[in-house]
Design a protein around this motif. Structure first.
Motif, PDB file in Angstrom:
ATOM      1  N   ALA A 541       0.826  -1.210   0.000  1.00  0.00           N
ATOM      2  CA  ALA A 541       0.000   0.000   0.000  1.00  0.00           C
ATOM      3  C   ALA A 541       0.863   1.263   0.000  1.00  0.00           C
ATOM      4  O   ALA A 541       0.588   2.213  -0.747  1.00  0.00           O
ATOM      5  CB  ALA A 541      -0.929  -0.005   1.214  1.00  0.00           C
ATOM      6  N   ILE A 542       1.908   1.272   0.820  1.00  0.00           N
ATOM      7  CA  ILE A 542       2.802   2.433   0.858  1.00  0.00           C
ATOM      8  C   ILE A 542       3.493   2.606  -0.487  1.00  0.00           C
ATOM      9  O   ILE A 542       3.642   3.730  -0.992  1.00  0.00           O
ATOM     10  CB  ILE A 542       3.834   2.271   1.989  1.00  0.00           C
ATOM     11  N   GLY A 543       3.921   1.495  -1.081  1.00  0.00           N
ATOM     12  CA  GLY A 543       4.575   1.571  -2.383  1.00  0.00           C
ATOM     13  C   GLY A 543       3.664   2.139  -3.453  1.00  0.00           C
ATOM     14  O   GLY A 543       4.080   2.968  -4.272  1.00  0.00           O
ATOM     15  N   VAL A 544       2.407   1.701  -3.477  1.00  0.00           N
ATOM     16  CA  VAL A 544       1.449   2.226  -4.458  1.00  0.00           C
ATOM     17  C   VAL A 544       1.211   3.714  -4.229  1.00  0.00           C
ATOM     18  O   VAL A 544       1.129   4.498  -5.191  1.00  0.00           O
ATOM     19  CB  VAL A 544       0.121   1.433  -4.381  1.00  0.00           C
ATOM     20  N   VAL A 545       1.102   4.113  -2.973  1.00  0.00           N
ATOM     21  CA  VAL A 545       0.916   5.542  -2.672  1.00  0.00           C
ATOM     22  C   VAL A 545       2.118   6.358  -3.153  1.00  0.00           C
ATOM     23  O   VAL A 545       1.954   7.450  -3.720  1.00  0.00           O
ATOM     24  CB  VAL A 545       0.695   5.745  -1.161  1.00  0.00           C
ATOM     25  N   LEU A 546       3.323   5.854  -2.952  1.00  0.00           N
ATOM     26  CA  LEU A 546       4.512   6.561  -3.416  1.00  0.00           C
ATOM     27  C   LEU A 546       4.532   6.688  -4.939  1.00  0.00           C
ATOM     28  O   LEU A 546       4.879   7.748  -5.484  1.00  0.00           O
ATOM     29  CB  LEU A 546       5.774   5.830  -2.937  1.00  0.00           C
ATOM     30  N   LEU A 547       4.148   5.627  -5.631  1.00  0.00           N
ATOM     31  CA  LEU A 547       4.104   5.680  -7.092  1.00  0.00           C
ATOM     32  C   LEU A 547       3.051   6.672  -7.563  1.00  0.00           C
ATOM     33  O   LEU A 547       3.290   7.462  -8.489  1.00  0.00           O
ATOM     34  CB  LEU A 547       3.807   4.292  -7.657  1.00  0.00           C
ATOM     35  N   ALA A 548       1.872   6.632  -6.935  1.00  0.00           N
ATOM     36  CA  ALA A 548       0.821   7.582  -7.298  1.00  0.00           C
ATOM     37  C   ALA A 548       1.269   9.012  -7.038  1.00  0.00           C
ATOM     38  O   ALA A 548       0.993   9.927  -7.838  1.00  0.00           O
ATOM     39  CB  ALA A 548      -0.456   7.262  -6.520  1.00  0.00           C
ATOM     40  N   SER A 549       1.981   9.219  -5.930  1.00  0.00           N
ATOM     41  CA  SER A 549       2.485  10.558  -5.612  1.00  0.00           C
ATOM     42  C   SER A 549       3.503  11.025  -6.642  1.00  0.00           C
ATOM     43  O   SER A 549       3.540  12.208  -7.001  1.00  0.00           O
ATOM     44  CB  SER A 549       3.116  10.559  -4.215  1.00  0.00           C
ATOM     45  N   LEU A 550       4.335  10.093  -7.128  1.00  0.00           N
ATOM     46  CA  LEU A 550       5.323  10.435  -8.150  1.00  0.00           C
ATOM     47  C   LEU A 550       4.646  10.983  -9.395  1.00  0.00           C
ATOM     48  O   LEU A 550       5.020  12.043  -9.915  1.00  0.00           O
ATOM     49  CB  LEU A 550       6.156   9.195  -8.489  1.00  0.00           C
ATOM     50  N   PHE A 551       3.634  10.266  -9.884  1.00  0.00           N
ATOM     51  CA  PHE A 551       2.964  10.707 -11.113  1.00  0.00           C
ATOM     52  C   PHE A 551       2.126  11.959 -10.875  1.00  0.00           C
ATOM     53  O   PHE A 551       1.989  12.794 -11.775  1.00  0.00           O
ATOM     54  CB  PHE A 551       2.114   9.574 -11.677  1.00  0.00           C
ATOM     55  N   LEU A 552       1.576  12.096  -9.686  1.00  0.00           N
ATOM     56  CA  LEU A 552       0.840  13.320  -9.363  1.00  0.00           C
ATOM     57  C   LEU A 552       1.771  14.525  -9.345  1.00  0.00           C
ATOM     58  O   LEU A 552       1.437  15.597  -9.879  1.00  0.00           O
ATOM     59  CB  LEU A 552       0.145  13.165  -8.008  1.00  0.00           C
ATOM     60  N   CYS A 553       2.949  14.353  -8.761  1.00  0.00           N
ATOM     61  CA  CYS A 553       3.935  15.445  -8.743  1.00  0.00           C
ATOM     62  C   CYS A 553       4.377  15.814 -10.162  1.00  0.00           C
ATOM     63  O   CYS A 553       4.541  17.001 -10.484  1.00  0.00           O
ATOM     64  CB  CYS A 553       5.138  15.049  -7.892  1.00  0.00           C
ATOM     65  N   LEU A 554       4.562  14.827 -11.016  1.00  0.00           N
ATOM     66  CA  LEU A 554       4.931  15.105 -12.407  1.00  0.00           C
ATOM     67  C   LEU A 554       3.829  15.885 -13.109  1.00  0.00           C
ATOM     68  O   LEU A 554       4.096  16.832 -13.871  1.00  0.00           O
ATOM     69  CB  LEU A 554       5.195  13.798 -13.153  1.00  0.00           C
TER      70      LEU A 554
END
Length: 560
Positions: A541-554
């Protein structure tokens, strides 16, 4: 280049005569894979790079048992030839290397089948059907990913079918070939590697069962496999990465440049491409007299899947069906038992023969393609398969050289000293990734590290089957796939670029940053904290949140 390869090996030979000692792993064992990777990057010529590395491995393997330059040269050439011969023939027993021969036959048959489906307009029919749902770049990428998830039985079948089917659709949506190859590759091995029914699980379970027996663990290979599924952080997060990447439409690194080029020009880059791409297969199209129909592609693929599953069910336990009962086919435990005993590679050959015959029959009866055009399509597919077949043989030859030189054991010995138990799974993941990257084979990496690293993990676990051992199993399996994704020598990476008609080294260059990103997150939130007691679902779950945050930041950074 060959002279440079010979010079490196000669210097290694001279130096190693004074440093090599019996029973130790030679330092020069890493030269062949490093040489192959460096030459592939510098020259963009995959076959020549692999050939140079195999020749170098032959000369290096002859170091320990040769005296004098002439003897060394003769022995080195002999070993080089032996590495190539052993890919299809076992001289010591006088028998064929049956699995490798069947894999090569499968590659030829599946590419011939795809060529027939192309000539009959079947894949074009599937593409037109998918266009109903692929009305944008986002939906097209999601449809490509969905197709990759559906064909979970085998990574080879996945790469060849998904790449060839979606190539035209993604081109029309101005999605780069590099992006297509990435989606194909990222939904091949990760899906097949964790699927409970696939060609991978039988191999993985066989290795894990052997390790369990040697350690006296009262579990079979399937139990260990299922225990480790929750800790397969790289595979799980890579699938999540592909989804979030497609949904957000955001890219970074070399992939972003490839996407901008495709959006601006609507075509693949001009110029010479890698030798991994068969031009005849890439340019294959439907016959002008044919009537394109999705059934010409869908039915052969369903037939391929049905024959494979039926072969696994019947061949997995030939004496058991009468005792299993009529409803046993609905129980996963029965399928696990059948797949563990069946010859899955042989079933792939039977399935691909069936698929080719069904495709040819439908091409004639449904698409109304002339027989001579069908024969020509089979010939085109067969001719196109020669390039990946040659590269597979060279890659297996390099693996033979690495096995002889103990490359994997050397890497494990160098990186595995003075460890804290909680660090071990993370380090195993790195070692597994490096080994797979260097040798270009995830299965070979598993074969090297499961027997060598799992006993160490078991010992660090207090000689009990605990969390450290289970996470280490997952780290080996995932690390092998991670290194496979980054290696220009990997067979599945080569086949992904082949099926997508993408320059092979461009595929590697654009995919590697994405694989490294997922691997870093898997290490940071997965393999390290898992040993300390963090639940695997929490890490995912933390990993998915980090990935989602990466694309949101981009997306926010680019103001979209």
């Amino acid at each position: 280049m060959m002279m440079g390869c010979f010079g490196v090996c000669l210097l290694a030979a001279i130096y190693s005569r004074a440093t090599h000692s019996a029973g130790s792993f030679p330092w020069y064992s890493i030269i062949p894979p490093v040489l192959a990777v460096m030459l592939a990057v510098v020259t963009s010529r995959i076959r020549l790079s692999l050939a140079a590395a195999v020749i170098g491995g032959g000369f290096l393997a002859a170091i320990a048992d040769s005296n004098g330059l002439v003897v060394w040269l003769a022995s080195g050439l002999g070993r080089t030839c032996l590495f190539a011969i052993q890919t299809v023939w076992r001289p010591e027993s006088g028998t064929f290397n049956v699995d490798n021969v069947r894999i090569l036959l499968y590659v030829v048959l599946i590419m011939a089948m795809i060529s027939v489906m192309l000539a009959a307009g079947g894949l074009q029919g599937v593409a037109r059907w998918l266009e109903k749902y692929a009305r944008s770049a986002r939906s097209t990428q999601l449809a490509t990913m969905a197709l990759g998830l559906v064909i979970f039985i085998d990574d080879y079948a996945n790469t060849m079918i998904v790449g060839a089917t979606m190539r035209g659709v993604t081109d029309r949506q101005r999605i780069s070939r590099e992006k297509l190859a990435f989606i194909v590759d990222a939904t091949a091995a990760p899906v097949a590697g964790i699927a409970v029914l696939s060609t991978w699980i039988g191999y993985e379970v066989g290795l894990l069962s052997g390790a369990a027996r040697s350690l006296g663990v009262a579990k079979d290979g399937y139990e260990i496999f299922f225990d480790a599924i929750g800790f397969r952080f790289y595979c799980i997060l890579m699938i999540a990465f592909v989804f979030l990447n497609a949904w957000s439409g955001e890219d970074f690194g070399p992939m972003a440049r490839a996407q901008r080029r495709a959006e601006a020009k609507g075509k693949t880059p001009n110029g010479k491409t890698s030798s991994a791409i068969p031009d005849a297969f890439a340019s294959a199209g439907s016959h002008p007299e044919g009537r394109a129909s999705a059934s010409v592609a869908v039915v052969p693929m369903l037939a391929l899947l049905a024959v494979f599953l039926a072969g696994i069910w019947i061949g997995g336990s030939p004496d058991a069906p009468p005792q299993r009962g009529p409803w046993a086919i609905l129980h996963m435990s029965a399928w696990r038992g059948a797949l563990g005993k069946a010859d899955s590679i042989l079933m792939l050959v039977y399935a691909s023969v069936t698929g080719l015959l069904v495709a040819a029959a439908l091409a004639k009866t449904v698409a109304r393609v002339p027989i001579h055009a069908i024969v020509k399509a089979v010939a085109v597919g067969t001719k196109s398969s020669m390039l990946p077949v040659a590269i597979l043989v060279l890659a297996w030859s390099l693996k033979g050289a690495c096995d002889e030189l103990q490359t994997g054991e050397y890497l494990a010995a160098v990186l595995g000293k003075s460890l804290q138990p909680w660090v071990f799974p993370a380090l195993v993941f790195v070692v597994s990734g490096l080994t797979s990257f260097a040798t270009g084979t995830s299965w070979g990496t598993m074969a090297i590290l499961i027997p060598t690293a799992i006993p160490v993990a078991f010992s660090l676990d207090g000689n009990v089957y605990g969390t450290l051992t289970v996470v280490s199993v997952a780290a080996i399996l995932d690390g092998a796939i991670f290194g496979d994704h980054c290696s220009p020598l990997s067979d599945t990476t080569i086949m992904s670029s082949t099926a997508s008609s993408c320059d092979h080294l461009a595929h590697v260059a654009t995919q590697t940053p994405y694989s490294l990103c997922v691997a870093a997150i898997a290490l940071g939130v997965g393999y390290l904290p898992a040993v300390l007691g963090v639940p695997s679902w929490c890490s995912v779950a933390i990993g998915v949140v980090l990935l989602a945050s990466l694309f949101l930041c981009l997306k926010l950074w680019r103001g979209r």
